[in-house]
Design a protein around this motif. Structure first.
Motif, PDB file in Angstrom:
ATOM      1  N   CYS A  77      -2.506  -3.124   2.494  1.00 47.56           N
ATOM      2  CA  CYS A  77      -4.126  -3.027   2.896  1.00 47.56           C
ATOM      3  C   CYS A  77      -4.568  -4.104   3.924  1.00 47.56           C
ATOM      4  O   CYS A  77      -5.092  -4.245   4.350  1.00 47.56           O
ATOM      5  CB  CYS A  77      -4.686  -2.793   2.381  1.00 47.56           C
ATOM      6  SG  CYS A  77      -5.208  -4.129   0.882  1.00 47.56           S
ATOM      7  N   CYS A 100      -3.996  -6.724  -4.741  1.00 44.17           N
ATOM      8  CA  CYS A 100      -4.208  -4.953  -5.216  1.00 44.17           C
ATOM      9  C   CYS A 100      -3.166  -4.557  -6.370  1.00 44.17           C
ATOM     10  O   CYS A 100      -2.530  -4.889  -6.083  1.00 44.17           O
ATOM     11  CB  CYS A 100      -4.403  -4.147  -3.790  1.00 44.17           C
ATOM     12  SG  CYS A 100      -5.216  -4.390  -2.109  1.00 44.17           S
ATOM     13  N   HIS A 130      -7.354  -0.556  -4.736  1.00 42.09           N
ATOM     14  CA  HIS A 130      -7.281  -1.257  -3.407  1.00 42.09           C
ATOM     15  C   HIS A 130      -8.364  -2.854  -3.940  1.00 42.09           C
ATOM     16  O   HIS A 130      -8.711  -2.968  -3.332  1.00 42.09           O
ATOM     17  CB  HIS A 130      -7.481  -1.051  -2.134  1.00 42.09           C
ATOM     18  CG  HIS A 130      -6.417  -0.731  -1.121  1.00 42.09           C
ATOM     19  ND1 HIS A 130      -5.310  -1.214  -1.087  1.00 42.09           N
ATOM     20  CD2 HIS A 130      -5.671   1.160  -0.918  1.00 42.09           C
ATOM     21  CE1 HIS A 130      -4.611  -0.143  -0.286  1.00 42.09           C
ATOM     22  NE2 HIS A 130      -4.974   1.010  -0.892  1.00 42.09           N
ATOM     23  N   CYS A 179      -0.655  -6.694  -0.597  1.00 47.77           N
ATOM     24  CA  CYS A 179      -0.739  -4.848  -0.271  1.00 47.77           C
ATOM     25  C   CYS A 179      -0.072  -4.345   1.262  1.00 47.77           C
ATOM     26  O   CYS A 179      -0.716  -5.789   2.271  1.00 47.77           O
ATOM     27  CB  CYS A 179      -2.153  -5.008  -1.054  1.00 47.77           C
ATOM     28  SG  CYS A 179      -2.329  -2.775  -0.877  1.00 47.77           S
TER      29      CYS A 179
HETATM   30 ZN   LIG Z   1      -4.507  -2.817  -0.800  1.00 50.84          ZN
END
Ligand SMILES: [Zn+2]
Length: 296
Positions: A172, A177, A158, A170
């Protein structure tokens, strides 16, 4: 007298356990993982796996997939928090050390390379990157595993990297990332979009000489990993980076080496493939526990 250590690696597909005394394996066991099937019963499964070992043991050393916080494990895939540490302490009644499985792999690589004399006269710093379905990692800085209370440290997948063209989102929540560009899942997802059909990670590599778009995706992944390694050099000053994982040791490895060689001298590192060792993650958990016990 209790003097053995029970070391366990809890992976997504398998759980491996070793009973170790003074660095010698007395027994080993392996079962299918319950992380994706019956997470709530994980502690009981580990307890059953170790039946007959606990009475002669003085410590429990765990490597576990997921975000290893100080009092619980976060399993992103299941969107669940498990108070595994408390459950294991209640069942085993043993002192416990627990680290993320990529951190354990980093520790194992560090310890094996140290025994080969790699760090003789040098700073004991190593960055480990694993590239498979996701991108993970672990950092050994001056002989110590870098950890954090929230378990997020060294989640190297990340780290964001420069990326030309349309941003890649991503899971996240951030764009660009490394994991969204260079993981096996990312290669397969991006290739499937380009070719408008389902393409596996293995197929991306199989098609790279005949389909230029596949070669471009692999080159993109190699550039992302190269940027990550250069960033890691700037954070840690590491001379050695180990890149493993099924995708990491593929054709990507030499591509990343070539790209690293083009960077300014201060960013140059020696890129290594992992030292092969049976049950490396279990040993990483064990060696980490031994180092922690010495501090007490
Ligand atoms: Zn990420």
């Amino acid at each position: 007298m209790k003097k053995s250590t029970i070391a366990i690696d809890v992976g997504g597909t398998k759980i491996s356990a070793l009973l170790i005394e003074d660095g010698v394996v007395l027994a080993r066991r392996k079962i299918d993982s319950v992380v994706h099937t019956n997470l709530a019963a994980l502690a009981e499964h580990l307890y059953e796996l170790c039946s007959g070992w606990i009475e002669s043991s003085e410590h429990l050393a765990i490597a576990c997939t997921g975000q290893v916080r100080s009092d619980s494990i976060g399993f992103l895939s299941a969107k669940q928090q498990l108070p595994l540490q408390r459950q294991l302490k209640q069942l085993f009644n043993l002192p416990l050390t627990i680290i993320n499985d990529a951190a354990a792999a980093a520790y194992a690589q560090f310890e094996m390379l140290k025994r080969e004399g790699l760090f003789a006269g040098k700073t004991e710093t190593l960055v480990y990157i694993t590239v498979s379905t996701g991108v993970g990692g672990g950092i050994m800085q001056n002989g110590q595993l870098v950890t954090s209370d929230d378990g997020f440290c060294a989640h190297l997948g990340h780290v964001t990297v420069p990326h030309y063209g349309k941003p890649v989102r991503c899971h996240c929540g951030r764009d660009n990332c490394v994991e969204a560009i260079a993981s096996g899942t990312a290669l397969s997802t991006r290739a499937s979009e380009v070719l408008a059909r389902t393409v596996s990670t293995a197929e991306v590599f199989a098609l790279k000489d005949s389909v230029p778009a596949m070669a471009e995706l692999i080159d993109d992944a190699a550039s992302a990993l190269t940027a990550l390694i250069a960033n890691a050099k700037a954070w840690t000053g590491c001379q050695y980076v180990v890149m493993g994982g099924t995708v990491g040791v593929s054709d990507l490895f030499s591509l990343v080496q070539q790209k690293l060689a083009l960077l300014p001298a201060i960013y140059q590192v020696t890129l290594l493939k992992p030292v092969q060792g049976a049950d490396a993650d279990v040993w990483g958990a064990y060696w980490y526990s031994q180092a922690e016990l010495k501090k007490v």
